[in-house]
Each structure stands twice: as C-alpha cells, then as structure tokens.
Design an enzyme around this catalytic site. Structure first.
Site, PDB file in Angstrom:
ATOM      1  N   ASP A  53       0.944  -1.288   0.087  1.00 29.38           N
ATOM      2  CA  ASP A  53      -0.056   0.071   0.068  1.00 29.38           C
ATOM      3  C   ASP A  53       0.903   1.181   0.124  1.00 29.38           C
ATOM      4  O   ASP A  53       2.117   1.366   0.424  1.00 29.38           O
ATOM      5  CB  ASP A  53      -0.904  -0.024   1.128  1.00 29.38           C
ATOM      6  CG  ASP A  53      -1.994  -0.851   1.105  1.00 29.38           C
ATOM      7  OD1 ASP A  53      -2.420  -1.282   0.045  1.00 29.38           O
ATOM      8  OD2 ASP A  53      -2.800  -1.297   2.163  1.00 29.38           O
ATOM      9  N   TYR A 112       6.731  -9.875   7.291  1.00 30.14           N
ATOM     10  CA  TYR A 112       6.573  -8.517   7.327  1.00 30.14           C
ATOM     11  C   TYR A 112       6.942  -8.255   8.590  1.00 30.14           C
ATOM     12  O   TYR A 112       7.109  -8.963   9.619  1.00 30.14           O
ATOM     13  CB  TYR A 112       4.943  -8.111   7.280  1.00 30.14           C
ATOM     14  CG  TYR A 112       4.468  -7.964   5.794  1.00 30.14           C
ATOM     15  CD1 TYR A 112       4.424  -6.621   5.313  1.00 30.14           C
ATOM     16  CD2 TYR A 112       3.973  -9.069   5.090  1.00 30.14           C
ATOM     17  CE1 TYR A 112       4.054  -6.526   4.035  1.00 30.14           C
ATOM     18  CE2 TYR A 112       3.251  -8.783   3.800  1.00 30.14           C
ATOM     19  CZ  TYR A 112       3.477  -7.638   3.354  1.00 30.14           C
ATOM     20  OH  TYR A 112       2.732  -7.525   2.082  1.00 30.14           O
TER      21      TYR A 112
END
Lengths: 246, 246
Positions: A53, A112
């Site tokens: 994003d 992540y």
C-alpha cells in the site's frame, strides 16, 4: 527471452504504493520505466509477490519480468536499473530464473515487520520509519498475544472491511515481538496476508500492550471473524515487507 | 532561577548544524525559540555539550539553560518544548540540575557512532542515515585497526586542517566496529573529539577495510600527526552523537 527476478528495497514515503496507476507516483511504474530504458524493450510487465500500500516500505519485495534483451550480463542488471531510478528505490539483486518462476504464484512465505517507537516523546531521526506510541506498552503481554496468531486461521476479522478475496484463511508460520531500547518490532511470517492484515494485527497487539485487550482473548477474537473486535489499522509508515521466500 | 538539562535527539538533515547563526536554520536557535515560547523568558542561552556540524545527527545531545520560569513542572517541560518544535528535533527528557552543572565543562565522556551501508547497491530506506560504501569492507581488519585509537594520543593528524584548538590530545576510552547484515557501525567513546575527528577516523577505517591502509600502520599514522596520512573525512549523514556522560 529471459525471466529475471529482482529483489527490491524501497522507501514507501511519497509513493502511492506498488501498483501501477495513471498520474500517481508508484513503484511498479517507476521500475518498469527504468527496465525499458535499460533493456530497450518497448514494454515490460513487472509481476510482484503482491502489492504494498501507499507508504509501506520494502526491504525484500520480489518481482520478475520477461525481457527480449540478451546482451546485458545478469550481474550488471541491478546497477543498470538503479542508475535510472530515484534513490528511494534500490534493486538489491537481479537473478535469471526458470521460465516457470512467477513472483506471485510461486510464493512459499512472506515476512513482514511492523516497527513501533515506544517512548513518551517519539523519535526525530526515525519519525518517518516508526509508528509512535507514547503510552508504555507491556511487551511481555504482546509477546504472549502474538503466539495465538500462529497456525491456520480464518482471518476475516483482520482484513480491511469491504475488501473481497476468495478465502480469508491464511497460515502464520512464525510470529514474534522484540524490544530494543524504545523500539518494538512485530514480526510475522505467513503463507500470505490479507489486505491490511499485518497493520490490523499490529493494532490489536498495541491494544494488548495498552491493556485494552487481554492476551488470552485473542483466540476468541480471531474466531469471531468480527473486524470490530480487532484493533485499529496502524498507519503504513511502520510497515516493512522484509522478505519473500520461494 | 532553575538550571534545566535537556537530552536532545535530532535529524541533522536540513539543519546547518547545532550552532546559532543568522539566516541559517540551526538546532540551537530552534530550541531557544521554543524554550522562550514555553517559559515566557525573553531570551535564553542554551549551552550544548559541544557543537555538531551541518547534517550530523544526535541521539543524545545534552544542553542546559537557566530559566526564570518557576511555574512549569519539570515533568511537563520536554513535551511542552516539543510542541513548539519541528518534528526533526525531539527533547527526549528534561531534568532540573544543580546550578553548577554546565553541559560543556562538566562532560566526562562522549560517544559517537558512524554508520556505513556496505552493500553493492546501497540502501533506499536508510539512504539519509547511512554512508554507502559499495566495495566489500574487511570488517575483521577494521575491528583490529580501531583498537589502536584507544588511549591518550595527540590526534593532530585527525582533525580538520586549519582548525585551531589549544591541545589536540584526547583520550579514547572505548572503540569498536560491529556488523549486522549490510550495516557496519563504528563506535567511539572518548574524553572529547576534535573538529571532524570521528569522520576522519571513520574514513581511515574504511581505507583499512578496503586494504588501502594496513591495520598495523595505524599507530604510526597517529604518531605522524600528519593529516595527509589519515583517510578522508566521511560525509556528515552517517554520524551520530549517541550520548554524553557527566
């Protein structure tokens, strides 16, 4: 024809995310342009392991593309593409791979991390790279809480509401919370992640650290599949795609 | 009258260094302005442990000032000043100290670090915070080399040429080189440092890592007091004032 796999670091700030879109600065578009300049290909289709994003960073995004160029030696590729890129994107490595390799379909796991600055005052130097939580977080409770996410679960309650995907079942292989000084790092390795999933898990763990959610109630919150029971979606600037395994 | 000691983090980018100077953005001037706004004092004189140059970062610069304000509780001071500052400066703590405390004269030791990104491609995310050396550095040789700096030495050859100071004798108490992935950190703790001294030592250690200077020749280079025998002055964006001890 060669299939080339890139490992890519980027500073998400100022980019409107990975995905190509007209009139908005995006990482995919920038790299495709640079590849065309280097290879002489008229068009190139760069396939990533997945989108990131707007504002999200990457230490190890992986992407591949097919090129007709058979002149540039593979060991020159990364530096050649970098020379055509803004300094906020760096191709860390380029490797020639089998024609069947696909950056998205071949993924085995992704890692992540979400980085928090946990000091009353916040940080000057790392302010664009860490999310600031001024209240003291209970890291021991966060460490216990994150372990409940390990395993195969339906993470329907941990994705951005309104987004659709075939299945919201994902497997988390490994998860941990570490603290070094005023920096807290949440790490998650899994088969894949739903839209905003890491940022919602991180927000839920912050609520655990603040004592708003009990660590013991995490399994029940996951099972409820209710977005409202999980914590808020933390901002993108603390999130890093660390690596993709194949 | 109260004597207040601040510990200050700042991102050196965009600042023309610590020292106050007209028409140039500087850290001292920004904080003095913020203190006046908070305390209502007309003027304040903020004394730091020492200047830092344009572009140099701080994790623990220490400075003190005298204020006539007797209303603001000490535990509110840091956040109050921060509310008047740019986000690139953060007061980490404020403490009321004895009237004899002086941020410069009372210093016992200072610790600096110099951060290098040692990868062929460099780093996107940390590009403003690490100095990039693309050639592979031999960290084991750098580790041996830095130990020669420990002790009392005349560091005349490790200061910016043309700068004068009464004596160029300084004592280094501790020094080390560590490596974590592609990041190499040079750490130095000493009684004090001459102008550009850490950046010249770091440049000399890079030359050792590149094989241009032998680690064994460091004692002789120090003794020569010849600026030309040491390595180059590395740029400011890799340098951090880590802490000041009293």
């Amino acid at each position: 024809m060669r299939n080339i796999k890139l490992i890519i670091e980027y500073d998400g700030k100022n980019f409107n995310g990975w995905q190509k879109q007209p009139d908005k600065l995006n990482i995919q578009g920038e790299i495709e342009r640079a590849i065309c300049e280097v290879t002489g290909d008229e068009k190139v289709n760069l396939i990533a392991s997945g989108r990131t994003d707007a504002g999200v960073h990457s230490l190890g995004q992986t992407a591949n593309f097919i090129t007709n160029n058979d002149k540039i030696p593979i060991e020159k590729f990364a530096l050649a593409i970098n020379s055509k890129l803004k300094k906020s994107i760096v191709i860390k490595s380029a490797e020639e791979v089998d024609e069947r390799f696909h950056s998205r379909y071949s993924v085995k796991s992704k890692t992540y991390k979400y980085v928090i600055n946990n000091s009353e005052t916040g940080t000057a130097i790392y302010r664009a790279l860490e999310y600031h939580v001024p209240q003291k977080l209970n890291v021991e409770e966060m460490k216990k809480a994150i372990k409940h996410f390990i395993g195969e679960h339906d993470f329907k309650g941990f994705k951005a509401s309104g987004t659709s995907s075939k299945s919201s079942v994902r497997t988390i292989y490994d998860a941990d919370v570490t603290k070094d000084g005023e920096r807290i790092v949440i790490s998650l390795t899994g088969s894949g992640f739903l839209y905003n999933m890491v940022r919602i898990i991180a927000g839920t763990l912050v609520d655990v650290g603040l004592g708003k959610i009990e660590e013991k109630s995490i399994p029940e919150i996951i099972e409820s599949k209710d977005r409202k029971r999980a914590g808020k979606t933390l901002p993108p600037h603390g999130l890093y795609l660390v690596k993709v395994e194949y």
